[in-house]
Design a protein around this motif. Sequence first.
Motif, PDB file in Angstrom:
ATOM      1  N   ASN A   1     -32.309  18.976   3.134  1.00 22.58           N
ATOM      2  CA  ASN A   1     -31.860  17.813   3.890  1.00 22.58           C
ATOM      3  C   ASN A   1     -32.817  16.637   3.774  1.00 22.58           C
ATOM      4  O   ASN A   1     -32.388  15.491   3.598  1.00 22.58           O
TER       5      ASN A   1
ATOM      6  N   GLY B   1     -21.525  23.782   1.377  1.00 23.64           N
ATOM      7  CA  GLY B   1     -21.896  23.109   2.617  1.00 23.64           C
ATOM      8  C   GLY B   1     -21.613  24.007   3.799  1.00 23.64           C
ATOM      9  O   GLY B   1     -20.503  24.531   3.924  1.00 23.64           O
TER      10      GLY B   1
ATOM     11  N   SER C   1     -30.334  22.689  -1.259  1.00 22.37           N
ATOM     12  CA  SER C   1     -29.662  21.966  -0.177  1.00 22.37           C
ATOM     13  C   SER C   1     -30.678  21.421   0.826  1.00 22.37           C
ATOM     14  O   SER C   1     -30.533  21.574   2.042  1.00 22.37           O
TER      15      SER C   1
ATOM     16  N   ALA D   1     -32.504  14.806   0.431  1.00 21.01           N
ATOM     17  CA  ALA D   1     -31.284  14.011   0.359  1.00 21.01           C
ATOM     18  C   ALA D   1     -31.411  12.725   1.163  1.00 21.01           C
ATOM     19  O   ALA D   1     -31.017  11.640   0.709  1.00 21.01           O
TER      20      ALA D   1
ATOM     21  N   LYS E   1     -21.196  22.460  -5.148  1.00 14.90           N
ATOM     22  CA  LYS E   1     -22.095  22.272  -4.012  1.00 14.90           C
ATOM     23  C   LYS E   1     -21.458  22.888  -2.782  1.00 14.90           C
ATOM     24  O   LYS E   1     -20.312  22.575  -2.429  1.00 14.90           O
TER      25      LYS E   1
ATOM     26  N   LYS F   1     -24.145  15.954  -0.125  1.00 14.15           N
ATOM     27  CA  LYS F   1     -25.296  15.725  -1.009  1.00 14.15           C
ATOM     28  C   LYS F   1     -24.867  15.423  -2.444  1.00 14.15           C
ATOM     29  O   LYS F   1     -25.597  14.756  -3.185  1.00 14.15           O
TER      30      LYS F   1
ATOM     31  N   TYR G   1     -34.993  22.420   9.368  1.00 10.77           N
ATOM     32  CA  TYR G   1     -34.105  21.659   8.493  1.00 10.77           C
ATOM     33  C   TYR G   1     -33.786  20.263   9.043  1.00 10.77           C
ATOM     34  O   TYR G   1     -33.021  19.522   8.437  1.00 10.77           O
TER      35      TYR G   1
ATOM     36  N   THR H   1     -32.710  19.206  -4.977  1.00 12.34           N
ATOM     37  CA  THR H   1     -32.030  18.866  -3.720  1.00 12.34           C
ATOM     38  C   THR H   1     -30.728  19.634  -3.577  1.00 12.34           C
ATOM     39  O   THR H   1     -30.422  20.196  -2.522  1.00 12.34           O
TER      40      THR H   1
ATOM     41  N   SER I   1     -27.283  13.775   3.974  1.00 13.40           N
ATOM     42  CA  SER I   1     -27.421  15.219   3.797  1.00 13.40           C
ATOM     43  C   SER I   1     -26.207  16.010   4.229  1.00 13.40           C
ATOM     44  O   SER I   1     -26.032  17.163   3.827  1.00 13.40           O
ATOM     45  N   GLY I   2     -25.381  15.428   5.089  1.00 16.01           N
ATOM     46  CA  GLY I   2     -24.255  16.157   5.653  1.00 16.01           C
ATOM     47  C   GLY I   2     -24.587  16.912   6.922  1.00 16.01           C
ATOM     48  O   GLY I   2     -23.727  17.605   7.469  1.00 16.01           O
ATOM     49  N   LEU I   3     -25.818  16.775   7.411  1.00 17.44           N
ATOM     50  CA  LEU I   3     -26.197  17.501   8.621  1.00 17.44           C
ATOM     51  C   LEU I   3     -25.509  16.936   9.858  1.00 17.44           C
ATOM     52  O   LEU I   3     -25.174  17.674  10.787  1.00 17.44           O
TER      53      LEU I   3
ATOM     54  N   SER J   1     -23.038  20.025   3.655  1.00 17.03           N
ATOM     55  CA  SER J   1     -23.930  19.648   2.555  1.00 17.03           C
ATOM     56  C   SER J   1     -23.229  19.270   1.263  1.00 17.03           C
ATOM     57  O   SER J   1     -23.895  18.852   0.302  1.00 17.03           O
TER      58      SER J   1
END
Length: 494
Positions: A322, A424, A320, A325, A422, A88, A181, A316, A369-371, A85
């Motif tokens: 998702n 993650g 965090s 984002a 931030k 983001k 999520y 956001t 989002s980094g997911l 994350s």
Amino acid sequence: MISRRLFLQSGLAALAGSSALANAPAVSLRPVARDPASLITAGGGLKGVLARAGLSGEVACAVADAKTGLRLEAEGAQTPLPPASVAKALTALYALDTLGRDHRFVTQLVATGSLSGGVLNGDLVLVGGGDPMLNTDDLARLAKSLKSAGVREVRGSFRYFEGALPQIRSIDPDQPDHVGYSPAISGLALNYNRVHFEWKRAGQGWSVTMDARTNKYRPEVAMAQMKVAQRSLPVYSYADRKGADQWTVASGALGKGGSRWLPVRKPGAYAADVLRTMLRANGVAVSAPKAAKSSPGGKVLAHHSSPPLDVMLKATLKYSNNLMAEMIGLAATQARGGRPNSLRASAAEMNRWAAATYGLKQAQLVDHSGLGEDSRITPNDMVTALVTAHRKGQLKPLLKGFPLRDSNGKVLKNHPIKVTAKTGTLNFVSGLGGFMTAADGTELVFAIFTADKRARAAISRAERERPKGAKSWNRRAKQLQQSLIERWSRVYGS
């Protein structure tokens, strides 16, 4: 990598050891600072800190002076790793640069016909504008506004249009179906595209409800349905049947009662379903909702505006989220003239923007989002972006504080080091990037990425919510992050 400040400190330390100070001073002197070089190498230096963490997989980090951008220390700074994350933060900069901090997303109720005597002789269309914070309370206000506009009955169809953004079934299809999520995405979103599932004991079985609750309202929904199945595993199953999200849950997993948020796979139908309930509660008669293929022309009878973009981005990053984002990132790409049909395509445009704006040549994100576990960025690239953002005053006000803790995990409220960053977290992936103010007031920018890609690859799709060993690994990764922050304050800010 030694900063100008450390060079000057080294010079002062050399003077302190010269014959000029051989005689006893007339007044007390301040304690002589330790040699900065010894601070850098103490305890085996940076490599010693990383080794003592005992973390499997890869670790990469970089720290720089916030004002000058001078790199002070790094390990694997050019190694691309999953940012989770932390991505983001880059999405926030992308959106601010493209849309502007005051941008708002607008949801509308549009009439395609004439209104006479409280009767709308035409269609009523719920038109989504890509607002990721739309909730049931907002739909209730839209329904009241429509009533205030004089509408009592809609003779035509009740439709919804969600084409302001591409329709995507799941942020990350590799996640289990039931995790909240990773919901669907479209130009309409409600309650972060999650539906509330609650179960209670009822005789020998269970009573179940699916609703779109807020603190004020709890409207039940028809487009998401749940059945209890006599089994132990899998806990949940999902199917798309008859235009609805059809869920089953294992009876062996329910116990006495409980609740959880489940993802919505049909966000437009979900929002329209709830709005219909709110309209009928306000005495406005409408038919069952149908999808509209295109945005209608007509008169806007009611509308709802989102908070300004900077407020949304702060939420956001704080939570965090998702979905927020992804929707904001997609909207930014479209505002730049792109027509992405997937998150990967939209992220590719953001990668190009990052290369042109900051010179980030190795940023290869696959979503906003980094997911998605295929995203990669280097600590050096992340630090480069953060240094520029710091100069412009863009990102730091949107980030939340990162608390430092004692050996028992308790937050140290008066810790002399202040961090806004931030975080993650994915299974066997942990990242942290942001800003820190050392004990002496020195401002530093840093990025830390850790990943055990082999352990992550061994997790089955069904195990991804709580895989064995991930919790302890991620805890050690966070302890390493604090150790690095404390080191950098001690070496470069004392």
